[in-house]
Scaffold this motif. Structure first.
Motif, PDB file in Angstrom:
ATOM      1  N   MET A  21       0.820  -1.214   0.000  1.00  0.00           N
ATOM      2  CA  MET A  21       0.000   0.000   0.000  1.00  0.00           C
ATOM      3  C   MET A  21       0.851   1.260   0.000  1.00  0.00           C
ATOM      4  SD  MET A  21      -2.852  -1.146   2.804  1.00  0.00           S
ATOM      5  CE  MET A  21      -1.567  -1.278   4.039  1.00  0.00           C
ATOM      6  N   LEU A  22       0.339   2.263  -0.721  1.00  0.00           N
ATOM      7  CA  LEU A  22       0.958   3.576  -0.743  1.00  0.00           C
ATOM      8  C   LEU A  22      -0.118   4.646  -0.559  1.00  0.00           C
ATOM      9  CD1 LEU A  22       2.158   1.952  -3.610  1.00  0.00           C
ATOM     10  CD2 LEU A  22       3.937   3.625  -3.129  1.00  0.00           C
ATOM     11  N   HIS A  23       0.281   5.744   0.065  1.00  0.00           N
ATOM     12  CA  HIS A  23      -0.500   6.973   0.062  1.00  0.00           C
ATOM     13  C   HIS A  23       0.145   7.943  -0.908  1.00  0.00           C
ATOM     14  CE1 HIS A  23      -2.663   6.787   4.254  1.00  0.00           C
ATOM     15  NE2 HIS A  23      -3.194   5.979   3.361  1.00  0.00           N
ATOM     16  N   TYR A  24      -0.675   8.590  -1.755  1.00  0.00           N
ATOM     17  CA  TYR A  24      -0.206   9.691  -2.589  1.00  0.00           C
ATOM     18  C   TYR A  24      -0.829  10.975  -2.069  1.00  0.00           C
ATOM     19  CZ  TYR A  24       0.907   5.919  -5.883  1.00  0.00           C
ATOM     20  OH  TYR A  24       1.395   4.781  -6.471  1.00  0.00           O
ATOM     21  N   GLY A 213       2.942  13.989 -10.278  1.00  0.00           N
ATOM     22  CA  GLY A 213       3.343  14.958  -9.276  1.00  0.00           C
ATOM     23  C   GLY A 213       3.023  14.482  -7.871  1.00  0.00           C
ATOM     24  N   GLY A 214       3.125  15.389  -6.917  1.00  0.00           N
ATOM     25  CA  GLY A 214       2.871  15.061  -5.527  1.00  0.00           C
ATOM     26  C   GLY A 214       3.981  14.235  -4.924  1.00  0.00           C
ATOM     27  N   ASP A 215       3.698  13.590  -3.815  1.00  0.00           N
ATOM     28  CA  ASP A 215       4.678  12.720  -3.167  1.00  0.00           C
ATOM     29  C   ASP A 215       3.973  11.473  -2.665  1.00  0.00           C
ATOM     30  OD1 ASP A 215       3.771  13.139  -0.275  1.00  0.00           O
ATOM     31  OD2 ASP A 215       4.265  15.190  -0.821  1.00  0.00           O
ATOM     32  N   TYR A 216       4.760  10.492  -2.216  1.00  0.00           N
ATOM     33  CA  TYR A 216       4.164   9.228  -1.768  1.00  0.00           C
ATOM     34  C   TYR A 216       4.806   8.742  -0.504  1.00  0.00           C
ATOM     35  CZ  TYR A 216       8.191   6.551  -3.646  1.00  0.00           C
ATOM     36  OH  TYR A 216       9.442   6.031  -3.899  1.00  0.00           O
ATOM     37  N   GLU A 217       4.044   7.887   0.179  1.00  0.00           N
ATOM     38  CA  GLU A 217       4.503   7.225   1.397  1.00  0.00           C
ATOM     39  C   GLU A 217       4.164   5.757   1.298  1.00  0.00           C
ATOM     40  OE1 GLU A 217       3.317   7.111   6.163  1.00  0.00           O
ATOM     41  OE2 GLU A 217       2.261   8.455   4.763  1.00  0.00           O
ATOM     42  N   ILE A 218       5.163   4.888   1.496  1.00  0.00           N
ATOM     43  CA  ILE A 218       4.904   3.452   1.558  1.00  0.00           C
ATOM     44  C   ILE A 218       4.397   3.114   2.953  1.00  0.00           C
ATOM     45  CG2 ILE A 218       5.960   1.159   1.468  1.00  0.00           C
ATOM     46  CD1 ILE A 218       7.918   2.258  -0.608  1.00  0.00           C
ATOM     47  N   LEU A 219       3.241   2.469   3.028  1.00  0.00           N
ATOM     48  CA  LEU A 219       2.652   2.151   4.326  1.00  0.00           C
ATOM     49  C   LEU A 219       3.192   0.840   4.867  1.00  0.00           C
ATOM     50  CD1 LEU A 219      -1.066   3.061   3.591  1.00  0.00           C
ATOM     51  CD2 LEU A 219       0.768   4.534   4.403  1.00  0.00           C
TER      52      LEU A 219
END
Length: 222
Positions: A21-24, A213-219
């Motif tokens: 899972m990732l958050h963008y 664009g934007g950024d991401y976080e690996i959960l």
């Protein structure tokens, strides 16, 4: 901050199943440009060539996901994993339905990794999220235009009920072009090993944010 879990019953029935899972954050989706369509179409053409004299069950991940569906009592001929449905379309030389840079990149990555993958609007998800079996009388409006009866099926659910699955996702949490805060989920079968989960998610996040664009976080894995 939402919590993500896998129900204990699922872990018992399908040991080793996991979610990547990732958050963008702050992405800017747009109509898919011709250059990206060309890149994806070239990948699809190479894939057709690779499986020219083979069946769809020879594609890594197809047989494994069919077995998962059977293990929980789902008929994989009636409810095909989304990755298999996409692969069948590719091998039958049917064109993809271009939506926008979010959905189309998700489609490409699902085919590349051989995994069902879902892209969801986080602003439409309420509370914690669990991978579980659907309960009696739970339904949702699917992106395929049908009301999906969830009883006994593998679903992602939040406080309002099921909204996604490895076979079709819901209208409620679908990603329109103006969505900016997204959840990206890969449904990873136990034997998956062509990449580590970290490599898969890092590659996904880098590509998705390079395009959108934007950024991401690996959960953390639940």
């Amino acid at each position: 901050m939402q919590n993500y879990t896998i129900d204990g019953d699922i872990r018992t029935k399908i040991p080793g199943i996991r979610l990547g899972m990732l958050h963008y954050n702050d992405v800017k989706l747009s109509p898919t440009p011709g250059m990206l369509k060309g890149r994806i179409n070239l990948f699809l053409e190479n894939m057709r060539h690779d499986y020219l004299d083979k069946s769809v069950s020879d594609v890594p991940g197809i047989r494994e996901w069919r077995q998962i569906f059977k293990a929980i009592g789902m008929d994989p001929s009636r409810y095909r994993p989304s990755s298999e449905a996409l692969m069948r379309r590719v091998l039958q030389n049917k064109p993809l339905h271009w939506i926008h840079t979010g959905v189309d990149v998700n489609t490409f990555l699902s085919l590349q990794f051989g995994l069902p993958a879902g892209l969801y609007n986080r602003d439409c998800i309420e509370g914690d999220v669990t991978l579980r079996l659907g309960r009696e009388n739970e339904t949702y409006e699917g992106l395929n235009g049908r009301d999906i009866a969830c009883t006994g099926k593998l679903v992602l659910a939040d406080a309002k009920g099921p909204f996604g699955s490895p076979f079709v996702d819901s209208v409620r949490t679908s990603v329109a072009e103006d969505a900016t805060q997204l959840l990206h989920v890969f449904f990873i079968y136990p034997e998956f090993g062509r990449w580590t989960d970290e490599q898969l998610l890092r590659s996904t996040g880098d590509m998705f944010t390079h395009i959108n664009g934007g950024d991401y976080e690996i959960l953390p894995a639940p």
